[in-house]
Write a protein that holds these residues in place. Structure first.
Motif, PDB file in Angstrom:
ATOM      1  N   ARG A   5       0.839  -1.206   0.000  1.00  0.00           N
ATOM      2  CA  ARG A   5       0.000   0.000   0.000  1.00  0.00           C
ATOM      3  C   ARG A   5       0.872   1.253   0.000  1.00  0.00           C
ATOM      4  O   ARG A   5       0.596   2.217  -0.723  1.00  0.00           O
ATOM      5  N   TYR A   6       1.925   1.232   0.794  1.00  0.00           N
ATOM      6  CA  TYR A   6       2.832   2.389   0.845  1.00  0.00           C
ATOM      7  C   TYR A   6       3.466   2.623  -0.524  1.00  0.00           C
ATOM      8  O   TYR A   6       3.555   3.767  -0.993  1.00  0.00           O
ATOM      9  N   ASP A   7       3.889   1.542  -1.166  1.00  0.00           N
ATOM     10  CA  ASP A   7       4.547   1.670  -2.475  1.00  0.00           C
ATOM     11  C   ASP A   7       3.614   2.250  -3.530  1.00  0.00           C
ATOM     12  O   ASP A   7       4.074   2.862  -4.502  1.00  0.00           O
ATOM     13  N   ARG A   8       2.303   2.053  -3.379  1.00  0.00           N
ATOM     14  CA  ARG A   8       1.343   2.574  -4.361  1.00  0.00           C
ATOM     15  C   ARG A   8       1.025   4.056  -4.163  1.00  0.00           C
ATOM     16  O   ARG A   8       0.396   4.671  -5.014  1.00  0.00           O
ATOM     17  N   LEU A   9       1.441   4.613  -3.036  1.00  0.00           N
ATOM     18  CA  LEU A   9       1.147   6.027  -2.787  1.00  0.00           C
ATOM     19  C   LEU A   9       1.916   6.915  -3.759  1.00  0.00           C
ATOM     20  O   LEU A   9       3.041   6.591  -4.152  1.00  0.00           O
ATOM     21  N   PRO A  10       1.341   8.035  -4.142  1.00  0.00           N
ATOM     22  CA  PRO A  10       2.105   8.995  -4.947  1.00  0.00           C
ATOM     23  C   PRO A  10       3.270   9.549  -4.134  1.00  0.00           C
ATOM     24  O   PRO A  10       3.249   9.528  -2.893  1.00  0.00           O
ATOM     25  N   GLY A  11       4.270  10.058  -4.804  1.00  0.00           N
ATOM     26  CA  GLY A  11       5.479  10.524  -4.147  1.00  0.00           C
ATOM     27  C   GLY A  11       5.234  11.543  -3.057  1.00  0.00           C
ATOM     28  O   GLY A  11       5.825  11.482  -1.973  1.00  0.00           O
ATOM     29  N   TRP A  12       4.327  12.502  -3.309  1.00  0.00           N
ATOM     30  CA  TRP A  12       4.070  13.545  -2.314  1.00  0.00           C
ATOM     31  C   TRP A  12       3.464  12.965  -1.034  1.00  0.00           C
ATOM     32  O   TRP A  12       3.760  13.436   0.078  1.00  0.00           O
ATOM     33  N   ALA A  13       2.631  11.916  -1.166  1.00  0.00           N
ATOM     34  CA  ALA A  13       2.015  11.292   0.007  1.00  0.00           C
ATOM     35  C   ALA A  13       3.045  10.495   0.803  1.00  0.00           C
ATOM     36  O   ALA A  13       3.019  10.487   2.040  1.00  0.00           O
ATOM     37  N   LYS A  14       3.953   9.816   0.100  1.00  0.00           N
ATOM     38  CA  LYS A  14       5.039   9.113   0.798  1.00  0.00           C
ATOM     39  C   LYS A  14       5.862  10.084   1.637  1.00  0.00           C
ATOM     40  O   LYS A  14       6.246   9.787   2.773  1.00  0.00           O
ATOM     41  N   THR A  15       6.153  11.254   1.062  1.00  0.00           N
ATOM     42  CA  THR A  15       6.911  12.269   1.788  1.00  0.00           C
ATOM     43  C   THR A  15       6.187  12.683   3.068  1.00  0.00           C
ATOM     44  O   THR A  15       6.802  12.838   4.131  1.00  0.00           O
ATOM     45  N   GLU A  16       4.863  12.826   2.988  1.00  0.00           N
ATOM     46  CA  GLU A  16       4.078  13.215   4.167  1.00  0.00           C
ATOM     47  C   GLU A  16       4.087  12.117   5.223  1.00  0.00           C
ATOM     48  O   GLU A  16       4.142  12.400   6.430  1.00  0.00           O
ATOM     49  N   ILE A  17       4.036  10.851   4.793  1.00  0.00           N
ATOM     50  CA  ILE A  17       4.075   9.732   5.736  1.00  0.00           C
ATOM     51  C   ILE A  17       5.430   9.693   6.444  1.00  0.00           C
ATOM     52  O   ILE A  17       5.508   9.468   7.667  1.00  0.00           O
ATOM     53  N   LEU A  18       6.506   9.934   5.711  1.00  0.00           N
ATOM     54  CA  LEU A  18       7.845   9.953   6.315  1.00  0.00           C
ATOM     55  C   LEU A  18       7.970  11.094   7.320  1.00  0.00           C
ATOM     56  O   LEU A  18       8.533  10.920   8.406  1.00  0.00           O
ATOM     57  N   LYS A  19       7.449  12.265   6.983  1.00  0.00           N
ATOM     58  CA  LYS A  19       7.469  13.404   7.895  1.00  0.00           C
ATOM     59  C   LYS A  19       6.656  13.102   9.147  1.00  0.00           C
ATOM     60  O   LYS A  19       7.053  13.460  10.258  1.00  0.00           O
ATOM     61  N   LEU A  20       5.521  12.427   8.964  1.00  0.00           N
ATOM     62  CA  LEU A  20       4.682  12.047  10.091  1.00  0.00           C
ATOM     63  C   LEU A  20       5.450  11.148  11.053  1.00  0.00           C
ATOM     64  O   LEU A  20       5.406  11.335  12.275  1.00  0.00           O
ATOM     65  N   GLY A  21       6.168  10.155  10.515  1.00  0.00           N
ATOM     66  CA  GLY A  21       6.951   9.262  11.349  1.00  0.00           C
ATOM     67  C   GLY A  21       7.999  10.008  12.161  1.00  0.00           C
ATOM     68  O   GLY A  21       8.200   9.725  13.351  1.00  0.00           O
ATOM     69  N   ASP A  22       8.650  10.977  11.536  1.00  0.00           N
ATOM     70  CA  ASP A  22       9.649  11.786  12.245  1.00  0.00           C
ATOM     71  C   ASP A  22       9.011  12.554  13.397  1.00  0.00           C
ATOM     72  O   ASP A  22       9.580  12.645  14.495  1.00  0.00           O
ATOM     73  N   GLU A  23       7.833  13.116  13.152  1.00  0.00           N
ATOM     74  CA  GLU A  23       7.131  13.866  14.201  1.00  0.00           C
ATOM     75  C   GLU A  23       6.758  12.965  15.369  1.00  0.00           C
ATOM     76  O   GLU A  23       6.911  13.344  16.540  1.00  0.00           O
ATOM     77  N   ILE A  24       6.252  11.782  15.071  1.00  0.00           N
ATOM     78  CA  ILE A  24       5.846  10.852  16.127  1.00  0.00           C
ATOM     79  C   ILE A  24       7.061  10.449  16.963  1.00  0.00           C
ATOM     80  O   ILE A  24       7.018  10.470  18.201  1.00  0.00           O
ATOM     81  N   ARG A  25       8.150  10.077  16.296  1.00  0.00           N
ATOM     82  CA  ARG A  25       9.347   9.648  17.035  1.00  0.00           C
ATOM     83  C   ARG A  25       9.901  10.750  17.935  1.00  0.00           C
ATOM     84  O   ARG A  25      10.365  10.476  19.043  1.00  0.00           O
TER      85      ARG A  25
END
Length: 288
Positions: A251-271
């Motif tokens: 599912r992650y691999d199917r996301l458009p590039g901009w959405a993947k970037t947002e998911i990565l930023k989200l992970g950084d915020e949570i950590r």
């Protein structure tokens, strides 16, 4: 005949524009179903209900729309992993114990006494160890790890039958364990009867005597009101309790590039905030 040909050519051109345009349009917005089985008294619930969904919508100005399902309305623990793999949810959570159904990647987190304290766990989980576990989870479990977060720190042994001071006192007690082979073997080694049992049914299991006890952090005893059906706790420390926030890698691999970037930023915020948030919630529950 020429007129028909011109009409066909015009139709074909229009059709090609629609075919080209649709993928671009479909990449402009993303719908995500975000689900956890954790109760409102646990910080993981707060992360899902109050942070992850709203933050994704806010940061993308609505390009990501979140359908948030918490407190087991869609799935709980290992079921969330199963449903993510089937495409029924997009982002889920599971404990480091119950993810053991799908592989050995996170078993190291269930080993007793590998972390001295929460500060050590934070340094390693948010450093090389977290990166290594995330990489292995992709290969072994087909999971993209958004973040590994603490969930009320270290585990202790609680039970409804008697005071336990040494491992021999556990003999014959039916202690609920997760789906982690490490936890199951640890309880057996200590002399207990290890019983894999669904987290959502644990209160009922303690009430009816299906299980006599559990191996969980103290704050969970207050958060789930287990003190009503079991009054003994033995401080053993040892096992550190983690939750994994994840997506199916497919599912992650199917996301458009901009959405993947947002998911990565989200992970950084949570950590960056997870250990502080957990400590605040844990202090409140431990007082109870």
């Amino acid at each position: 005949m020429r007129q028909v040909t011109r009409h066909l050519a015009a139709f074909a051109a229009a059709f090609s524009l629609v075919v080209v345009a649709n993928p671009a349009y479909s990449q402009d917005q993303v719908q995500l179903t975000i689900a956890t089985g954790i109760a409102p008294t646990i910080p993981t619930h707060w992360w899902f209900k109050e942070f992850i969904g709203p933050r994704l919508q806010q940061n993308t100005k609505g390009r990501i729309q979140a359908n948030i399902q918490a407190n087991g309305t869609l799935c709980s623990e290992h079921k969330c992993v199963e449903q993510a793999r089937m495409g029924q949810i997009d982002i889920g959570s599971v404990s480091a114990g119950n993810v053991g159904s799908f592989g050995a990647t996170f078993d190291i987190l269930n080993l007793p006494y590998i972390f001295k304290d929460d500060a050590t766990a934070e340094r390693l989980i948010n450093g090389w160890l977290g990166k290594e576990l995330s990489a292995r989870a992709e290969k072994e479990m087909d999971l993209h790890v958004i973040a590994i977060i603490p969930s009320y720190s270290f585990r202790n042994v609680g039970n409804s039958k008697r005071e336990v001071r040494v491992p021999e006192d556990l003999k014959g007690l039916k202690i609920r364990v997760t789906k982690s082979p490490v936890e199951l073997n640890l309880m057996r080694t200590w002399g207990a009867v290890a019983v894999p049992f669904d987290w959502a049914q644990l209160y009922e299991g303690l009430s009816t005597g299906v299980v006599d006890g559990y191996y969980i952090p103290d704050a969970y005893v207050a958060a789930q009101k287990f003190y009503e059906v079991s009054k003994f706790i033995t401080r053993t420390g040892g096992g550190w309790n983690a939750h994994i926030i994840f997506m199916s890698k497919k599912r992650y691999d199917r996301l458009p590039g901009w959405a993947k970037t947002e998911i990565l930023k989200l992970g950084d915020e949570i950590r960056s905030q997870s250990f502080k948030v957990d400590a605040t919630w844990m202090e409140k529950q431990n007082k109870i």
